[in-house]
Design an enzyme around this catalytic site. Sequence first.
Site, PDB file in Angstrom:
ATOM      1  N   THR A  71      61.895 136.483  17.429  1.00  0.00           N
ATOM      2  CA  THR A  71      60.738 136.040  18.218  1.00  0.00           C
ATOM      3  C   THR A  71      60.579 136.924  19.455  1.00  0.00           C
ATOM      4  O   THR A  71      59.478 137.407  19.748  1.00  0.00           O
ATOM      5  CB  THR A  71      60.903 134.559  18.633  1.00  0.00           C
ATOM      6  OG1 THR A  71      60.983 133.778  17.440  1.00  0.00           O
ATOM      7  CG2 THR A  71      59.742 134.075  19.477  1.00  0.00           C
ATOM      8  N   ASN A 148      58.692 134.440   4.735  1.00  0.00           N
ATOM      9  CA  ASN A 148      59.632 133.347   4.999  1.00  0.00           C
ATOM     10  C   ASN A 148      59.334 132.085   4.196  1.00  0.00           C
ATOM     11  O   ASN A 148      60.231 131.289   3.937  1.00  0.00           O
ATOM     12  CB  ASN A 148      59.666 133.012   6.501  1.00  0.00           C
ATOM     13  CG  ASN A 148      58.291 132.945   7.115  1.00  0.00           C
ATOM     14  OD1 ASN A 148      57.532 133.914   7.090  1.00  0.00           O
ATOM     15  ND2 ASN A 148      57.947 131.808   7.670  1.00  0.00           N
ATOM     16  N   GLN A 176      63.495 138.279   7.103  1.00  0.00           N
ATOM     17  CA  GLN A 176      63.901 137.597   5.874  1.00  0.00           C
ATOM     18  C   GLN A 176      64.435 138.566   4.824  1.00  0.00           C
ATOM     19  O   GLN A 176      65.046 138.139   3.851  1.00  0.00           O
ATOM     20  CB  GLN A 176      62.731 136.777   5.291  1.00  0.00           C
ATOM     21  CG  GLN A 176      62.271 135.636   6.168  1.00  0.00           C
ATOM     22  CD  GLN A 176      63.287 134.486   6.244  1.00  0.00           C
ATOM     23  OE1 GLN A 176      64.227 134.391   5.458  1.00  0.00           O
ATOM     24  NE2 GLN A 176      63.100 133.599   7.208  1.00  0.00           N
ATOM     25  N   SER A 195      66.927 139.520  12.721  1.00  0.00           N
ATOM     26  CA  SER A 195      67.445 138.320  13.374  1.00  0.00           C
ATOM     27  C   SER A 195      68.776 137.908  12.727  1.00  0.00           C
ATOM     28  O   SER A 195      68.823 137.660  11.521  1.00  0.00           O
ATOM     29  CB  SER A 195      66.420 137.193  13.213  1.00  0.00           C
ATOM     30  OG  SER A 195      66.949 135.978  13.689  1.00  0.00           O
ATOM     31  N   ALA A 196      69.840 137.827  13.542  1.00  0.00           N
ATOM     32  CA  ALA A 196      71.191 137.626  13.009  1.00  0.00           C
ATOM     33  C   ALA A 196      71.350 136.320  12.237  1.00  0.00           C
ATOM     34  O   ALA A 196      72.035 136.267  11.216  1.00  0.00           O
ATOM     35  CB  ALA A 196      72.197 137.655  14.159  1.00  0.00           C
ATOM     36  N   HIS A 197      70.709 135.242  12.715  1.00  0.00           N
ATOM     37  CA  HIS A 197      71.013 133.945  12.094  1.00  0.00           C
ATOM     38  C   HIS A 197      70.364 133.767  10.722  1.00  0.00           C
ATOM     39  O   HIS A 197      70.600 132.766  10.048  1.00  0.00           O
ATOM     40  CB  HIS A 197      70.660 132.784  13.044  1.00  0.00           C
ATOM     41  CG  HIS A 197      69.204 132.489  13.187  1.00  0.00           C
ATOM     42  ND1 HIS A 197      68.626 131.387  12.622  1.00  0.00           N
ATOM     43  CD2 HIS A 197      68.215 133.127  13.846  1.00  0.00           C
ATOM     44  CE1 HIS A 197      67.331 131.359  12.938  1.00  0.00           C
ATOM     45  NE2 HIS A 197      67.060 132.408  13.678  1.00  0.00           N
ATOM     46  N   THR A 233      72.957 140.870  30.932  1.00  0.00           N
ATOM     47  CA  THR A 233      74.276 141.168  30.365  1.00  0.00           C
ATOM     48  C   THR A 233      74.250 141.034  28.843  1.00  0.00           C
ATOM     49  O   THR A 233      73.807 140.008  28.314  1.00  0.00           O
ATOM     50  CB  THR A 233      75.324 140.200  30.965  1.00  0.00           C
ATOM     51  OG1 THR A 233      75.239 140.324  32.381  1.00  0.00           O
ATOM     52  CG2 THR A 233      76.726 140.524  30.485  1.00  0.00           C
ATOM     53  N   CYS A 321      59.327 126.746  11.899  1.00  0.00           N
ATOM     54  CA  CYS A 321      58.624 126.761  13.173  1.00  0.00           C
ATOM     55  C   CYS A 321      57.341 125.949  13.121  1.00  0.00           C
ATOM     56  O   CYS A 321      56.850 125.494  14.136  1.00  0.00           O
ATOM     57  CB  CYS A 321      58.292 128.185  13.573  1.00  0.00           C
ATOM     58  SG  CYS A 321      59.748 129.213  13.621  1.00  0.00           S
TER      59      CYS A 321
HETATM   60  N1  PLP Z   1      60.087 136.373  11.673  1.00  0.00           N
HETATM   61  C1  PLP Z   1      60.307 135.793  10.484  1.00  0.00           C
HETATM   62  C2  PLP Z   1      59.770 136.417   9.234  1.00  0.00           C
HETATM   63  C3  PLP Z   1      61.048 134.603  10.423  1.00  0.00           C
HETATM   64  O1  PLP Z   1      61.265 134.019   9.221  1.00  0.00           O
HETATM   65  C4  PLP Z   1      61.535 134.032  11.624  1.00  0.00           C
HETATM   66  C5  PLP Z   1      62.251 132.733  11.603  1.00  0.00           C
HETATM   67  O2  PLP Z   1      61.952 131.852  10.814  1.00  0.00           O
HETATM   68  C6  PLP Z   1      61.293 134.696  12.829  1.00  0.00           C
HETATM   69  C7  PLP Z   1      60.551 135.849  12.817  1.00  0.00           C
HETATM   70  C8  PLP Z   1      61.823 134.153  14.132  1.00  0.00           C
HETATM   71  O3  PLP Z   1      63.206 134.396  14.191  1.00  0.00           O
HETATM   72  P1  PLP Z   1      64.146 133.964  15.398  1.00  0.00           P
HETATM   73  O4  PLP Z   1      64.619 132.603  15.098  1.00  0.00           O
HETATM   74  O5  PLP Z   1      65.260 134.976  15.405  1.00  0.00           O
HETATM   75  O6  PLP Z   1      63.357 134.058  16.657  1.00  0.00           O
END
Ligand code: PLP
Length: 373
Positions: A71, A148, A176, A195-197, A233, A321
């Site tokens: 994001t 996603n 994704q 995005s790591a998670h 940091t 989201c």
């Molecule tokens: N972009 C895509 C394609 C995603 O699927 C997501 C999360 O669902 C994001 C961006 C946002 O990721 P983050 O949680 O790292 O902000």
Amino acid sequence: MRGYFDHNATTPLHPAARAAWLEATDRCWQNPSSLYREAAAVKHRLEEARERLADLLGCDPGRIIFTSGATESNNALVRWLAQQSGPEGRVVSSSMEHPSLAEPLEQEFNGRVLKVPAHADTTLNLEAADRLIQQGNAVLMAVMAANNESGTLNPWRDLAALCRAKQVAYHCDASQWIGKMPLAGLGECDYLTGSAHKFGGPKGTGFLVVRDENERLHLARGGPQEEGRRAGTENYPAIEAMVTALEAVEEALATVVAQQASLRDAFEATLCSLIPGTQIVGREAPRLWNTSLMVLPAHDHRKWLGRLSQAGFAVSTGSACSAGDKGASSVMQAIRAPVEEWRRVLRISGGWKTTQEEWQALAEALGKVSAGL
Ligand code: PLP
């Protein structure tokens, strides 16, 4: 829990990432910007992590800015490119981008975002993409690698080549894709978000790859970190864990992709026979191996989700989201699906280690929920 099927929302921490995070937190907690020996060692390891990530992506390490996630990367990039482009600059994008990209694009390039339409099978109309980029004043094409909601794979290599030929910058939100599909070539995109998670790393950690290491964008001001591009940091333990997770999932990918795709396909076949009238969105399109977006024949998706949750299965109504708001799935809107179907959508997203038993148990649970509703 009997089955976690919401990996596109987030993933559990990979054991290798957890071990790396603990080791770094215990032993490398000093501020990488401090000047004593221990801090310099942390800085050194941080730079090594950047180089390892650059190797995986195939880009120069100086192009990578560590961020708090996709994001932040998407928002900051759009703001920066809008500042650079002047009042006439246009963006070519799709109608199925994540809100973290779509909303800042609408805000910053107000009225100057041209949307590539989608076919009914969720793939993009590439002829239209080609046409739109020729319309003049395009400064950027922003099209994600994998969707996603539906898992649809976009031909980002072709789009990057098209942009290169037309001297338009190409941004790829690969949040994704990364960790689920091979990384080769991603570093050739001008801009890249990760995005790591989404691949077994910790939450609140990610990266933005920029076109040129000398590009002077500022994600945050007030310090020299990340070459002055993002002050604050650095979260070295999380960065170490992210890179370790990616190395681990990338290594195991070749076997995972084929195995998991066949489990997901078998699940879809069972489901469609247990609940006649179920439609799989984008079934014929190239898709991520873990994702199944479906339209169920009856009842609001929150009802299905609640019953499945009671039975021990975690699934989603679409993008995490937008799960809580009134806005519907962007994929359903883009393919012009009938409005009354929008509330019957469920997204199932398995993981690297989801078993056949879990997939089949989910299909049976859906069958039972259907009989009881
Ligand atoms: N972009 C895509 C394609 C995603 O699927 C997501 C999360 O669902 C994001 C961006 C946002 O990721 P983050 O949680 O790292 O902000």
